[in-house]
Motif scaffolding. Structure first.
Motif, PDB file in Angstrom:
ATOM      1  N   THR A   1      -5.858   2.462   1.923  1.00 44.64           N
ATOM      2  CA  THR A   1      -6.030   2.563   3.382  1.00 44.64           C
ATOM      3  C   THR A   1      -6.235   1.203   4.043  1.00 44.64           C
ATOM      4  OG1 THR A   1      -8.410   2.938   3.112  1.00 44.64           O
ATOM      5  CG2 THR A   1      -6.974   4.893   3.246  1.00 44.64           C
ATOM      6  N   GLY A   2      -6.345   0.158   3.254  1.00 46.40           N
ATOM      7  CA  GLY A   2      -6.505  -1.171   3.823  1.00 46.40           C
ATOM      8  C   GLY A   2      -7.940  -1.565   4.098  1.00 46.40           C
ATOM      9  N   VAL A   3      -8.895  -0.718   3.721  1.00 44.93           N
ATOM     10  CA  VAL A   3     -10.307  -1.057   3.912  1.00 44.93           C
ATOM     11  C   VAL A   3     -10.691  -2.204   2.981  1.00 44.93           C
ATOM     12  CG1 VAL A   3     -12.675  -0.222   3.687  1.00 44.93           C
ATOM     13  CG2 VAL A   3     -10.905   1.256   4.689  1.00 44.93           C
ATOM     14  N   ARG A   4     -10.124  -2.203   1.793  1.00 46.99           N
ATOM     15  CA  ARG A   4     -10.380  -3.268   0.814  1.00 46.99           C
ATOM     16  C   ARG A   4      -9.119  -4.114   0.661  1.00 46.99           C
ATOM     17  NH1 ARG A   4     -13.909  -4.248  -3.559  1.00 46.99           N
ATOM     18  NH2 ARG A   4     -12.949  -5.536  -5.177  1.00 46.99           N
TER      19      ARG A   4
ATOM     20  N   VAL B   1      -9.843   3.096  -5.057  1.00 48.76           N
ATOM     21  CA  VAL B   1      -8.411   3.348  -4.896  1.00 48.76           C
ATOM     22  C   VAL B   1      -8.114   3.715  -3.447  1.00 48.76           C
ATOM     23  CG1 VAL B   1      -6.473   4.825  -5.555  1.00 48.76           C
ATOM     24  CG2 VAL B   1      -8.102   4.045  -7.302  1.00 48.76           C
ATOM     25  N   SER B   2      -8.931   4.586  -2.876  1.00 48.72           N
ATOM     26  CA  SER B   2      -8.747   4.990  -1.480  1.00 48.72           C
ATOM     27  C   SER B   2      -8.882   3.792  -0.543  1.00 48.72           C
ATOM     28  CB  SER B   2      -9.780   6.063  -1.117  1.00 48.72           C
ATOM     29  OG  SER B   2      -9.686   6.383   0.259  1.00 48.72           O
TER      30      SER B   2
ATOM     31  N   ARG C   1       0.834  -1.208   0.000  1.00 49.13           N
ATOM     32  CA  ARG C   1       0.000   0.000   0.000  1.00 49.13           C
ATOM     33  C   ARG C   1       0.867   1.257   0.000  1.00 49.13           C
ATOM     34  NH1 ARG C   1      -2.678  -3.233   4.034  1.00 49.13           N
ATOM     35  NH2 ARG C   1      -4.523  -4.220   3.088  1.00 49.13           N
ATOM     36  N   ALA C   2       1.949   1.226   0.766  1.00 54.49           N
ATOM     37  CA  ALA C   2       2.847   2.384   0.817  1.00 54.49           C
ATOM     38  C   ALA C   2       3.501   2.619  -0.546  1.00 54.49           C
ATOM     39  CB  ALA C   2       3.907   2.178   1.893  1.00 54.49           C
ATOM     40  N   GLN C   3       3.919   1.538  -1.209  1.00 58.01           N
ATOM     41  CA  GLN C   3       4.533   1.667  -2.525  1.00 58.01           C
ATOM     42  C   GLN C   3       3.526   2.154  -3.558  1.00 58.01           C
ATOM     43  OE1 GLN C   3       7.816   1.350  -3.411  1.00 58.01           O
ATOM     44  NE2 GLN C   3       8.095   1.270  -1.196  1.00 58.01           N
TER      45      GLN C   3
ATOM     46  N   PRO D   1      -5.409  -8.496  -9.885  1.00 58.91           N
ATOM     47  CA  PRO D   1      -5.784  -7.728 -11.080  1.00 58.91           C
ATOM     48  C   PRO D   1      -5.584  -6.216 -10.905  1.00 58.91           C
ATOM     49  CG  PRO D   1      -7.406  -9.430 -10.636  1.00 58.91           C
ATOM     50  CD  PRO D   1      -6.500  -9.402  -9.453  1.00 58.91           C
ATOM     51  N   PHE D   2      -5.984  -5.694  -9.732  1.00 60.47           N
ATOM     52  CA  PHE D   2      -5.816  -4.258  -9.485  1.00 60.47           C
ATOM     53  C   PHE D   2      -4.339  -3.886  -9.512  1.00 60.47           C
ATOM     54  CE2 PHE D   2      -4.899  -0.770  -6.586  1.00 60.47           C
ATOM     55  CZ  PHE D   2      -5.782   0.206  -7.013  1.00 60.47           C
ATOM     56  N   LEU D   3      -3.504  -4.660  -8.814  1.00 63.96           N
ATOM     57  CA  LEU D   3      -2.081  -4.339  -8.741  1.00 63.96           C
ATOM     58  C   LEU D   3      -1.387  -4.528 -10.080  1.00 63.96           C
ATOM     59  CD1 LEU D   3      -1.264  -5.907  -5.265  1.00 63.96           C
ATOM     60  CD2 LEU D   3      -1.586  -3.489  -5.810  1.00 63.96           C
ATOM     61  N   SER D   4      -1.841  -5.498 -10.859  1.00 68.61           N
ATOM     62  CA  SER D   4      -1.269  -5.699 -12.184  1.00 68.61           C
ATOM     63  C   SER D   4      -1.543  -4.493 -13.079  1.00 68.61           C
ATOM     64  CB  SER D   4      -1.859  -6.965 -12.811  1.00 68.61           C
ATOM     65  OG  SER D   4      -1.352  -7.159 -14.122  1.00 68.61           O
TER      66      SER D   4
END
Length: 266
Positions: A43-46, A38-39, A10-12, A51-54
């Motif tokens: 923030t770790g809520v999701r 995205v938020s 998440r930080a990256q 797929p998202f990171l790709s």
């Protein structure tokens, strides 16, 4: 460990996004997700997902960093015995894989692997896809610059476990086996139905030989698996390997059998 890796991802993600001068809304449009999504990821809520990171790696031109970190996080979820096996598999100079009822994992197509994993009706769709991604990642060992020699054995019964809805999937799986067998480091052998009973029917196992010539093995059961590294148990598995290998057809005859099976389906 998993939490720290997730936090790192998440930080990256935030660092790369802000470094590109993109707001969450602008970034969301590029990756085809909403700004709120995205938020929630940042923030770790999701939960994080591949797929998202790709897509984020593509948009942010990060060289696959986020997906690589995600793979690391997934690996940390694995049981400790399986992580040690993954290390042995990745560093092996030779792999000997035997399965009495299925195509060995390193040679499975994505659809075949998904069907196999889905046989466990206790797994959610999400967990099935996670396990599938992990299995597909493992196959990269065969595509590295200096891949190990892979000798794969399985019983012919694996080719006949199908129904009408499964026929197309199996056709593509066998075609994939034939394509894999064209690689100089891959050898596929089939134990024909005519053999009848043999010691390999007791269960699947895999052996990995390292650069120094040492062996390590793994066996799986209904309740999990384990790494075999004691000298006595390895000697037993190596002897079992020789027994089942002697029951199998030679390489070319095995490939001819695979071709005959596909022809009979079509």
């Amino acid at each position: 460990m998993e939490e720290s890796t997730a936090d790192l991802i998440r930080a990256q993600l935030r660092r790369l996004r802000t470094g590109a001068g993109l707001s969450q809304e602008e970034f969301g449009k590029l990756v085809h997700y909403s700004a709120s999504m995205v938020s929630a990821v940042e923030t770790g809520v999701r939960p994080l997902d591949r797929p998202f990171l790709s897509r984020a790696d593509e948009v942010l031109n990060s060289g696959g960093l986020l997906v690589s970190l995600f793979k690391m996080m997934e690996r940390e979820r694995q049981p400790s015995w399986f992580r040690s096996w993954l290390d042995a598999e990745a560093a092996a100079r030779q792999l000997r894989c035997f399965h009495p009822t299925l195509v060995p994992a390193l040679l499975q197509t994505e659809n075949y692997a998904r069907a196999v994993i889905r046989c466990d009706d206790m797994l959610s769709d999400e967990e099935v896809e996670k396990r599938l991604a992990s299995r597909m990642d493992r196959q990269a060992v065969l595509a590295q610059p200096e891949p190990p020699q892979l000798i794969a054995l399985f019983d012919e019964v694996a080719l006949h476990r199908r129904n009408e809805s499964f026929r197309g999937l199996m056709t593509r799986q066998v075609e994939h086996l034939l394509a894999c067998a064209e690689r100089p480091n891959v050898s596929i052998h089939v134990i024909p139905l005519s053999v009848g009973l043999h010691v390999g029917l007791s269960g699947p196992f895999t052996l990995a030989r390292s650069d120094d010539g040492g062996w390590v093995g793994t066996m799986e059961s209904q309740l999990g698996g384990g790494v075999i590294d004691s000298e006595a148990r390895l000697a037993t598995l190596l002897a079992r390997w020789e027994t089942v290998r002697n029951e199998a057809l030679p390489r070319q005859q095995s490939l001819d059998l695979l071709k005959e099976v596909v022809m009979s389906w079509t």
